[in-house]
Motif scaffolding. Structure first.
Motif, PDB file in Angstrom:
ATOM      1  N   LEU B  25      14.481  21.257 -49.510  1.00  0.00           N
ATOM      2  CA  LEU B  25      14.681  19.833 -49.274  1.00  0.00           C
ATOM      3  C   LEU B  25      14.448  19.485 -47.811  1.00  0.00           C
ATOM      4  O   LEU B  25      13.758  18.514 -47.483  1.00  0.00           O
ATOM      5  N   ALA B  26      15.034  20.283 -46.940  1.00  0.00           N
ATOM      6  CA  ALA B  26      14.913  20.031 -45.513  1.00  0.00           C
ATOM      7  C   ALA B  26      13.454  20.012 -45.112  1.00  0.00           C
ATOM      8  O   ALA B  26      13.014  19.158 -44.333  1.00  0.00           O
ATOM      9  N   ASP B  27      12.697  20.952 -45.670  1.00  0.00           N
ATOM     10  CA  ASP B  27      11.279  21.039 -45.350  1.00  0.00           C
ATOM     11  C   ASP B  27      10.569  19.740 -45.715  1.00  0.00           C
ATOM     12  O   ASP B  27       9.711  19.255 -44.975  1.00  0.00           O
ATOM     13  N   ALA B  28      10.973  19.173 -46.847  1.00  0.00           N
ATOM     14  CA  ALA B  28      10.314  17.955 -47.293  1.00  0.00           C
ATOM     15  C   ALA B  28      10.590  16.779 -46.364  1.00  0.00           C
ATOM     16  O   ALA B  28       9.748  15.899 -46.184  1.00  0.00           O
ATOM     17  N   PHE B  29      11.782  16.752 -45.793  1.00  0.00           N
ATOM     18  CA  PHE B  29      12.164  15.593 -44.985  1.00  0.00           C
ATOM     19  C   PHE B  29      11.990  15.797 -43.484  1.00  0.00           C
ATOM     20  O   PHE B  29      12.209  14.889 -42.711  1.00  0.00           O
ATOM     21  N   MET B  30      11.628  17.018 -43.092  1.00  0.00           N
ATOM     22  CA  MET B  30      11.542  17.297 -41.652  1.00  0.00           C
ATOM     23  C   MET B  30      10.300  16.693 -41.030  1.00  0.00           C
ATOM     24  O   MET B  30       9.261  16.568 -41.670  1.00  0.00           O
ATOM     25  N   GLN B  31      10.438  16.347 -39.746  1.00  0.00           N
ATOM     26  CA  GLN B  31       9.261  15.958 -38.983  1.00  0.00           C
ATOM     27  C   GLN B  31       8.442  17.217 -38.714  1.00  0.00           C
ATOM     28  O   GLN B  31       9.001  18.304 -38.589  1.00  0.00           O
ATOM     29  N   PRO B  32       7.126  17.096 -38.619  1.00  0.00           N
ATOM     30  CA  PRO B  32       6.304  18.288 -38.337  1.00  0.00           C
ATOM     31  C   PRO B  32       6.770  19.031 -37.080  1.00  0.00           C
ATOM     32  O   PRO B  32       6.695  20.248 -37.011  1.00  0.00           O
ATOM     33  N   ALA B  33       7.271  18.263 -36.099  1.00  0.00           N
ATOM     34  CA  ALA B  33       7.669  18.909 -34.844  1.00  0.00           C
ATOM     35  C   ALA B  33       8.891  19.793 -35.034  1.00  0.00           C
ATOM     36  O   ALA B  33       9.123  20.720 -34.261  1.00  0.00           O
TER      37      ALA B  33
END
Lengths: 502, 484
Positions: B25-33
Motif C-alpha cells: 500500500l505504501a508503495d502505491a501512495f509514496m512519492q517517487p522521491a
C-alpha cells in the motif's frame, strides 16, 4: 617463559601478515621491513623452544589443548617432540631468509608476497605441532592456499599450469586421508592422534587406511611415481616459493608418515614396507638419472630433491624391516635418525641451491644451463657458495648432506646389502649431476657476453648465502646437537613400530 | 476456530504478511522521491521478524491450527537464516536496482512474500501447508525472475522456470494425492505429516504409497535443483536479475532443505529404506553433472548454477544418511551454502554498474589489481565453495561425508570426495582469473562506493572464515534442532 609458546609461533606470523598487507603497495619498503620484523620475531620466539623443550624427557611436550568443536570432540591441541622442534626451527630460520631474499626480486605487490610468505610459515609451523588429526588436516590443506597464490602471481611464464597442477594434485591425495580420518573417528570417537595410535585395527582396515595415508603423503613428499607436479611447481615458482616448497613443505609429507602411518597402521606399514622401499630406491636411482639430463637448473635441483627425499622415506621404512624382521631396534633407530637428519639437511641444502639459482636468474633471467658458463670469473664469491652447496648436495663428508645419507645407508646395509647397494648409487649419480651442473655453469670460459656483465652478489644476498652455509656446515661438522635433540623422540617412534595392533 | 495461541505461534508469519501488505500500500501512495526508503523499511521488517522468531520460540515443539503448522527448532533455525540471507540480498541489490531503475515496491514485496512462503514451508505439519508454502514461494519467484520484463533473457528464463516449476508442483501434488489415498486404504485418510509417519504399517496399498513417494521426490528434487531435475537451474540463474538469482541460490535452498526434511523424515519416515537409496542416486547424479558441466562454463552465473547442483548433491548426501546426524549435517550444509552463495553473488553485484553486467568469468580479470579487497572476499568465497580448509565450506563437506560414513555408505562418501577434486578446478579458475591475469583493456572493474554493501559484504565473506575457524556453535545449534 612463554606459556603458549606453540600458539604464539603459529599465530605471530599469521597475524603479522595483516599489518604487512595494510602497508599497501604505496609503501613497499614499510611492508618489507614489517615482514622482516615479524619473521625475525618468530625466529627469536622459536629459539625459546630449545630452552623449554627437554630432549631427554621425550614424549610430547609443551602441550596446549582446548576443546574446539564440542560436538565432534575436536581439540585445538598442540605439542612438540624433538623432531617437530627441529622442523619448526628450520622453518622459522628459512622464513627470515626468504623474506630477505625477496627484498628486491619482488617488485610487483611486495606486500602481498610477504604476507603470503608469513601466513605460509605460520601454517607450516602449525602442521608440525598439531596433535589433533582434524586440526592437522585443516592446516595441511590450508598451506596450499598461500603457495597457490605465490606460484600463480609471482611465478614464471607457465605459472598458471604449474600452480593449478600443484593445488589439484596435492588436494587429490589429501582428500583420501580425510576419508580415512573420518573412518577412524567413527571407530575411536575422537581425532586425538595419541588415541588413534592406540586404536586396534584389523589388517584389512589398516591396509585401506595405510594406502589412503600413503597417497596423501607420498604426493606431498613427493615419491615416485606421483612426483610429477614438483618439477613444474619448482620451475615456475618464484625463488622464495621454491625455497619454502623444497625446504619445508616437502617435509610435511615425511612428517605425516611419522605421525600417521607409523603409529596408526604399523602392521600394514610393515607389510607394505617393501613397496615404499622399492619406490624410494627408484627415486634415488632413476630420478637421479633423470636429473642428469635436465637442461633447466631449477628442474635439475627439483629432481635431485625427489631423489634426496627418497632417502628420507627409505630411512623411515627400512626401520620397519629392521624392527619387525630382524628385531634390531638399534639399527632401526640409526636409519630413522638418518632420515630425520636428512630431512633437516635437505631443507637447508635445497633451499640454498634454489637461492643460488635465484641469484643467477635475477641477473640473467634465464634458468637454462647452456646460457651460463664461466660465471666464476664474474662472480667469484658467489662461485664459492655455489660449490659449497653443490658439494653438500652430493653428500660430501663435512657437509650436512653426508650425515643423513651415511646413516641411512648404514642401516639399510644391515637390513639387506642389496638395498644399501642401490642407495649407495646416489653417491655416484648425485655427484655426477651436481658436479656436472657446477662445471657447466661456473667453470670454463665465458661464452655468453651477458655473463661477463653479471654483478657480484651484494650484501643482502651474501647474508642469505652465509646463513645457509653456516647451517649446512654446522650440521655437517657437528651433528650431535641435532641428533641429541631428536634422539629420544626417534627411539620412541621405533618402539611404536614394534607394537602389533591386530 | 483458530485460538489466540494458534495466532501467537504463527506470529512472525502473520506479522510479515501484514507488513508486506502495508508495504504494498505504501508503495502505491509514496512519492517517487520517497521510494528509496522502502529499502531500509524492508530490511528493518526482516530483522524484526528474526527477532520475533527467536524471541517467541517456545522451548518445546508446538503445533498450531490442528497440526497444520509446526514450530520447532528446525523451523526456527531455517527461518532465521532465510530471513537473514534475504536481508543480505536486499543490501546487495540496492545499487543494482537503482542502476536499472527497478527499485520499487514490487521487488521488495515479492521478495517478502517469497520469504513468507519459505517460513510456511519449513514449518509445515501437513501436506497442504507444504503445498501452500511452496506455491507462494514459487509464484513470487517466477514473477521476480521476470522483473526486468523488457529484456528477452529474463522473460525466457521466467517462462522456463514457470513451465517446469508448474510441472514439478503438479508431480508433487499428484504424489500427495496418492499418499492421501494410500493412507485411506486401511485407515482414516489423512494429510497430516505426523499421522502419515507410520502409514506403511497399516495401508493396504503399499505400492500406491511408494508411487506417491516417488512423485513427491520429483517435486523435492526440482526444488533443490538436484539432477536429473536440474534443467531449469542454469537458465534461470543466468537469465534472472542477479539479486533474484542470489535469492534463489540462498533462501530458496534453505526452503528446499526444510521441505525435504518435513516430507521425508516427518511424513515418510517409515519408508526410509526406500527413499534413502533414491536420494543417494540423486546425490551422485547431481555431483557428477554439476561438477563436470561447471568446468566448461564461461559465464560466472551459469557456473555458479552448476556449482549449486553439485552442492545440492552434498546436501543430499547428508539427507540420505537419514538420521539426526545426517539431518544436522545437511542443515549445516544448507546454511553454509546459503552464506557462501550470497557472498559470491554479492561480489558480482558490487562490481556491476549501469551498462555493465559483471557476469562473465573473464570480467573478473585482474580484479586483484583494481580492487584487492573485493578479490580477497571472492577468494574466500570460492575457496569455501571448493571446500578448502579452514573455511566454512570444508567443514560442511566434512560433516556430510562423516554422516554418510556413519550411515554405512562409505562408497557415497568416496564419490562425494572425488567430485570435490573435480569441483576444485573451476573455483580455482575464478581465483586464477582474479589474481594471475592482467586486467582487460578499458575494464571499469571497480567496487561500488555503496558503504552498506561494502561493509555487509565484507562481514558476510569474513564470516565464512570466522565460522570456518570456529564452527562449533553453529554445528551445536544445528544438532540441537535434531535432539543431539
Amino acid at each position: 617463559m612463554f606459556t603458549h609458546l606453540l600458539s604464539l609461533l603459529i599465530w605471530l606470523p599469521v597475524a603479522g601478515a595483516i599489518p604487512v598487507l595494510l602497508a599497501g603497495s604505496a609503501r613497499p619498503n614499510l611492508a618489507r621491513w614489517l615482514a622482516l620484523l615479524v619473521a625475525v620475531l618468530t625466529f627469536v620466539v622459536s629459539l625459546f623452544l630449545l630452552l623449554q623443550y627437554h630432549p631427554d624427557a621425550g614424549g610430547m611436550q609443551l602441550t596446549e589443548s582446548y576443546l574446539w568443536i564440542p560436538a565432534w570432540g575436536v581439540h585445538y591441541s598442540l605439542a612438540v617432540d624433538g623432531i617437530s622442534v627441529a622442523l619448526i626451527l628450520m622453518s622459522t630460520f628459512i622464513g627470515i631468509l626468504v623474506i630477505v631474499g625477496a627484498w628486491e626480486a619482488i617488485q610487483d605487490r611486495p606486500q602481498q608476497y610477504m604476507a603470503a610468505m608469513l601466513i605460509l610459515e605460520g601454517l607450516l609451523i602449525g602442521v608440525f605441532c598439531a596433535t589433533d588429526a582434524l586440526l592437522f588436516y585443516a592446516l595441511f590443506e590450508a598451506i596450499l592456499i598461500p603457495m597457490f597464490i605465490l606460484i600463480g602471481v609471482w611465478g614464471g611464464p607457465r605459472r598458471v599450469y604449474a600452480t593449478l597442477k600443484f593445488f589439484i594434485y596435492t588436494f587429490f591425495g589429501s582428500v583420501f586421508m580425510l576419508i580415512a580420518l573420518l573412518y577412524l573417528y567413527q571407530k575411536a570417537g575422537t581425532f586425538d592422534m595419541a588415541t588413534l595410535a592406540a586404536l586396534p585395527l584389523t589388517m584389512k582396515e589398516q591396509t585401506w587406511i595405510f594406502f589412503a595415508f600413503l597417497i596423501a603423503f607420498a604426493i606431498k613428499v613427493p615419491m615416485v611415481p606421483v612426483h610429477t607436479w614438483l618439477p613444474d611447481a619448482h620451475v615456475e615458482a618464484p625463488t622464495g616459493g621454491s625455497v619454502v616448497l623444497a625446504a619445508v613443505m616437502l617435509k610435511v609429507g615425511t612428517y605425516g608418515f611419522l605421525r600417521f602411518i607409523l603409529p596408526i597402521t604399523p602392521d600394514a606399514g610393515a607389510h607394505y614396507a617393501w613397496l615404499v622401499i622399492v619406490l624410494s630406491l627408484i627415486a634415488i636411482v632413476y630420478i637421479g638419472y633423470v636429473a642428469l639430463v635436465q637442461e633447466d637448473m631449477k628442474k635439475l635441483v627439483a629432481y635431485s630433491s625427489v631423489a634426496h627425499m627418497g632417502f628420507v622415506t627409505l630411512g623411515i621404512f627400512i626401520a620397519f624391516l629392521l624392527v619387525r624382521e630382524q628385531g634390531s631396534a638399534d639399527m632401526a633407530q640409526l636409519g630413522m635418525q638418518g632420515a630425520m637428519v636428512q630431512m633437516i639437511s635437505h631443507g637447508f641444502v635445497s633451499g640454498a641451491m634454489f637461492t643460488c639459482i635465484g641469484v643467477l636468474y635475477d641477473r640473467l633471467h634465464s634458468r637454462q644451463i647452456k646460457d651460463y658458463g664461466g660465471v666464476i670469473n664474474a662472480m667469484p664469491w658467489f662461485g664459492f657458495f655455489y660449490v659449497l652447496f653443490a658439494l653438500a648436495n652430493c653428500g660430501l663428508p663435512g657437509t650436512s648432506g653426508f650425515v643423513g645419507e651415511f646413516m641411512v645407508i648404514l642401516a639399510s646395509f644391515s637390513a639387506n646389502p642389496w638395498i644399501a647397494l642401490f642407495a649407495g648409487f646416489t653417491l655416484v649419480i648425485g655427484a655426477a649431476y651436481t658436479l656436472w651442473l657446477v662445471k657447466r655453469v661456473l667453470w670454463g670460459d665465458i661464452t655468453n657476453p651477458h655473463v661477463a656483465e653479471m654483478k657480484e652478489i651484494n650484501g643482502r644476498e651474501t647474508f642469505v648465502l652465509v646463513a645457509f652455509a653456516a647451517a649446512v656446515l654446522a650440521i655437517g661438522i657437528w651433528p650431535q646437537p641435532l641428533v641429541h635433540l631428536m634422539d629420544t623422540s626417534v627411539a620412541q617412534l621405533v618402539q611404536q613400530l614394534a607394537i602389533h595392533k591386530i | 476456530m483458530p485460538t489466540l495461541t494458534d495466532i501467537l505461534i504463527m506470529l512472525p508469519e502473520f506479522y510479515l504478511v501484514a507488513a508486506a501488505c502495508v508495504l504494498l500500500l505504501a508503495d502505491a501512495f509514496m512519492q517517487p522521491a520517497q521510494r528509496p526508503y522502502l529499502h531500509w523499511i524492508s530490511i528493518a521488517l526482516l530483522l524484526f521478524t528474526i527477532y520475533l522468531v527467536i524471541a517467541g520460540q517456545p522451548p518445546q515443539t508446538v503445533t498450531a491450527f490442528g497440526g497444520m503448522f509446526v514450530r520447532d527448532r528446525v523451523s526456527e533455525i531455517l527461518k532465521v537464516f532465510a530471513l537473514l540471507t534475504t536481508a543480505l540480498v536486499f543490501v546487495y541489490a540496492r545499487p543494482y536496482l537503482i542502476d536499472r531503475k527497478l527499485l520499487g515496491g514490487e521487488f521488495y514485496t515479492l521478495m517478502i512474500f517469497a520469504v513468507i512462503g519459505i517460513m510456511l514451508l519449513v514449518s509445515a505439519g501437513n501436506l497442504v501447508t507444504v503445498y501452500l508454502g511452496l506455491e507462494l514461494l514459487s509464484l513470487s519467484s517466477y514473477a521476480m525472475v521476470a522483473l526486468n520484463r523488457d529484456e528477452r533473457l529474463p522473460s525466457e528464463a521466467a517462462i522456463k522456470y514457470f513451465v517446469l516449476g508448474a510441472l514439478a508442483s503438479g508431480m508433487l501434488l499428484y504424489g500427495m494425492s496418492m499418499v492421501y489415498g494410500a493412507s485411506g486404504m486401511g485407515g482414516t485418510p489423512t494429510l497430516d505429516l505426523a499421522q502419515l509417519h507410520n502409514v506403511m504399517t497399516y495401508t493396504q496399498a503399499p505400492k500406491l504409497l511408494l508411487f506417491g513417494l516417488i512423485f513427491m521426490l520429483v517435486g523435492i528434487g526440482f526444488k533443490l535443483g538436484a539432477a536429473p531435475f536440474h534443467m531449469w537451474i542454469p537458465d534461470v540463474y543466468q537469465g534472472a536479475p542477479t539479486p533474484v538469482t542470489t535469492f534463489i541460490a540462498s533462501g530458496s535452498k534453505l526452503a528446499a532443505f526444510g521441505m525435504a526434511y518435513r516430507l521425508l523424515d516427518a511424513g515418510m519416515g517409515d519408508l526410509v529404506h526406500q527413499w534413502q537409496l533414491m536420494l543417494a542416486v540423486l546425490a551422485v547424479l547431481s555431483l557428477a553433472i554439476g561438477n563436470l558441466v561447471a568446468i566448461v562454463q564461461t559465464n560466472l552465473k551459469r557456473m555458479l548454477a552448476y556449482s549449486t547442483i553439485s552442492h545440492m548433491g552434498y546436501l543430499l548426501l547428508g539427507l540420505s544418511a537419514a538420521g539426526p546426524e545426517g539431518y544436522a549435517a545437511a542443515m549445516f550444509y544448507a546454511i553454509g551454502y546459503a552464506l557462501m552463495s550470497v557472498a559470491a553473488f554479492g561480489v558480482m553485484l558490487s562490481l556491476t554498474r549501469a551498462g555493465f553486467e559483471c557476469e562473465e568469468i573473464a570480467d573478473l580479470k585482474g580484479l586483484n589489481r583494481k580492487s584487492p579487497w573485493m578479490a580477497f572476499l571472492m577468494l574466500l568465497t570460492m575457496l569455501s565453495l571448493a571446500g578448502v580448509p579452514p573455511l566454512l565450506g570444508f567443514w560442511a563437506k566434512a560433516l556430510v561425508l562423516e554422516a554418510a560414513i556413519h550411515a554405512n555408505m562409505l562408497w557415497l562418501a568416496i564419490v562425494g570426495i572425488v567430485f570435490a577434486i573435480v569441483g576444485l578446478y573451476y573455483y580455482l579458475h575464478v581465483i586464477k582469473v582474479m589474481y594471475f591475469d592482467k586486467p582487460q583493456e578499458g575494464s571499469v572493474l571497480q567496487a561500488k562506493p555503496d558503504m552498506s554493501l561494502r561493509v555487509v559484504l565484507s562481514l558476510n565473506a569474513m564470516s565464512l572464515l570466522a565460522l570456518g575457524l570456529y564452527w562449533g556453535p553453529l554445528l551445536g545449534w544445528c544438532r540441537s534442532a535434531f535432539g543431539l
